[in-house]
Structure formats: structure tokens, C-alpha cells
Design an enzyme around this catalytic site. Sequence first.
Site, PDB file in Angstrom:
ATOM      1  N   THR A  40       1.061  -1.077   0.021  1.00  0.00           N
ATOM      2  CA  THR A  40       0.122   0.068   0.033  1.00  0.00           C
ATOM      3  C   THR A  40       0.854   1.257  -0.102  1.00  0.00           C
ATOM      4  O   THR A  40       1.636   1.321   0.862  1.00  0.00           O
ATOM      5  CB  THR A  40      -0.953  -0.159   1.224  1.00  0.00           C
ATOM      6  OG1 THR A  40      -1.649  -1.036   1.229  1.00  0.00           O
ATOM      7  CG2 THR A  40      -1.807   1.268   1.245  1.00  0.00           C
TER       8      THR A  40
ATOM      9  N   SER B  19      -3.786  -9.290   2.483  1.00  0.00           N
ATOM     10  CA  SER B  19      -4.109  -8.140   3.824  1.00  0.00           C
ATOM     11  C   SER B  19      -2.979  -7.530   4.360  1.00  0.00           C
ATOM     12  O   SER B  19      -3.142  -7.001   5.442  1.00  0.00           O
ATOM     13  CB  SER B  19      -4.911  -9.000   5.137  1.00  0.00           C
ATOM     14  OG  SER B  19      -6.094  -9.710   4.523  1.00  0.00           O
ATOM     15  N   ARG B  20      -2.094  -7.326   3.503  1.00  0.00           N
ATOM     16  CA  ARG B  20      -0.978  -6.576   3.912  1.00  0.00           C
ATOM     17  C   ARG B  20       0.157  -7.033   5.056  1.00  0.00           C
ATOM     18  O   ARG B  20       0.768  -6.367   5.629  1.00  0.00           O
ATOM     19  CB  ARG B  20      -1.067  -4.998   4.207  1.00  0.00           C
ATOM     20  CG  ARG B  20      -1.855  -4.213   3.056  1.00  0.00           C
ATOM     21  CD  ARG B  20      -1.795  -2.958   3.347  1.00  0.00           C
ATOM     22  NE  ARG B  20      -0.552  -1.984   3.661  1.00  0.00           N
ATOM     23  CZ  ARG B  20      -0.326  -1.558   4.836  1.00  0.00           C
ATOM     24  NH1 ARG B  20      -0.931  -1.656   5.751  1.00  0.00           N
ATOM     25  NH2 ARG B  20       1.018  -1.137   4.911  1.00  0.00           N
ATOM     26  N   LEU B  21      -0.322  -8.327   5.375  1.00  0.00           N
ATOM     27  CA  LEU B  21       0.300  -9.064   6.567  1.00  0.00           C
ATOM     28  C   LEU B  21       1.608  -9.730   5.648  1.00  0.00           C
ATOM     29  O   LEU B  21       1.406 -11.159   5.917  1.00  0.00           O
ATOM     30  CB  LEU B  21      -0.709  -9.988   7.411  1.00  0.00           C
ATOM     31  CG  LEU B  21      -1.894  -9.451   7.693  1.00  0.00           C
ATOM     32  CD1 LEU B  21      -2.854 -10.382   8.527  1.00  0.00           C
ATOM     33  CD2 LEU B  21      -1.501  -8.119   8.843  1.00  0.00           C
TER      34      LEU B  21
END
Length: 263
Positions: free
Chosen positions: A12, A235-237
Site C-alpha cells: 500500500t 491483507s498486507r500481513l
Amino acid sequence: MLFLTSTIITSTTLRRFIPAASSSFCVYSSFSRSFMSSVSVTESADCLQVQGHIQYDTPDHITPSNVHTSPLEQFHIWFNQAREANVREPDAMSLSTATASGIPSSRTDKRGFVFYTNYTSRKSQELEENLQAALLFFWREMSRQVRVLGRVEKLSKEESEEYFKSRPVGTRLGAWASHQSSVIGEDDLVNRLAEVQERFGVQASDKEGDVPLPNFWGGWRVIPSEVEFWLGKPSRLHDRVRYLRVEGSPDNQPQWTIDRLSP
């Protein structure tokens, strides 16, 4: 001494596109970085909004418990996997250097990451002033990145010469013809190539030929003090594993602290 940082490309990132004449300030919605991303673009008179939607979804997983104890060996593992996955130009990398005042082709050996270039180029001049560099490898097709920070040293003439002789004739002639980073005219490069072809009695298309190593060309070695491996996850994890060199450990047998970082 200034240490450069090279930022990992996260999933992101804020995107801004503002015309030079505009006095407005626009901050747009996040852009999800993925080779499968579907990107939508919305334009107005003074703004351009870019937004992606698809997230990373890599099946593998990295953690301090399943990586190699050496970051160079771990890099070899990932690099070979990138080659096997037909990643386009897996040896391509971004190099960050800095001047002494702080204005902001590749391989590895037993001590670090090695690349070759013109010693009169801007990057070499900055490395001469500040012996610190950052490297970033981005393997888009695999949602993987490797970030390297470290000090640099010049290779010996013998090491540079050994590699130079392995290059195709055309690229050896190109090294002589190109005054890297200098301003040139429209036909300067073509004329210089013709001159060096005549000088050495070979053509760029020849399979073999005696083209010696220029005294202004050679290798640099980045001896890492920090290496981070990044793997894109949903989920950007993301998975992030960082190696920090133990202070005082020798170049020929460095010791490392390995940690997992929050995405």
C-alpha cells in the site's frame, strides 16, 4: 557516516499526481502493488487518482526458523528459485548511493554482492565519497524482495579483469565507448563505438576478440551489514525477515541476528 536506507515496496503506497502549475495538494487512496493488480484511474482537472484492488497471495512462508543462518546463502536459494520461475532479469537491482554530504549486472561471492560499472559514473563517484550503499532486488512475478545495506569496496584489477573477459565482445566494446552518465550528442555513441572497433580490430557482432579491460571500469563489492527478505501476503500481513550482522564479526565468517519484522 551516513547509512542509506532503501525502502521495501509495500503493498500500500500513497500515489500523488499533481500538475506542476497546480497549487492544490491531493492525496489519493492506496495503490495495492501486485503483478495481478486491476488498476482503476480517475482524472480531474488538477488530479489523477490511481487505485488497485488485488492483494498478494503467495503460498510460501518465511520466518526466522525456516531461513538459512546466512543471508548470502538464503539469497542464493531465492535467486535460484527466481531463475527457475523464469523471473525476467532476476539479477536486476536498484542501487542507492550518497555523496559525502548525504545527498541522496550482479552476483554474490563469499563476502557480499558484486556488481560492475564505469568508475567515472555518478554512482562510482558517490561511492568514492561515501562507502555505503543499499541494494534492492524486486522479483515481481514471485512477490518477493530483498533489501541489502552495507559498506562497499573496490574489487582488485585481477577480479575485474577475470569477469570482463567473460563478457561478450560487444559489451566489452560498449564499456570503452560509453562515458557513463556524461552528456552526449546524437551520434556520439555510434561514433565512439566505431572508433573502438577500429582501435581493437573487432566488431561488436564478433564471437571472439581481444578487448582489454579499461582502467576506468571494474567491480564493487557490497559487504552486507543488514539484509531483509520480504514476501507479499494477503491483507498486507507480509512476511519480513531481517538479518543484522553482529558487530565485530569478521568478513570471512560473519555472525547474524535473525528477526521477524512486523509488516
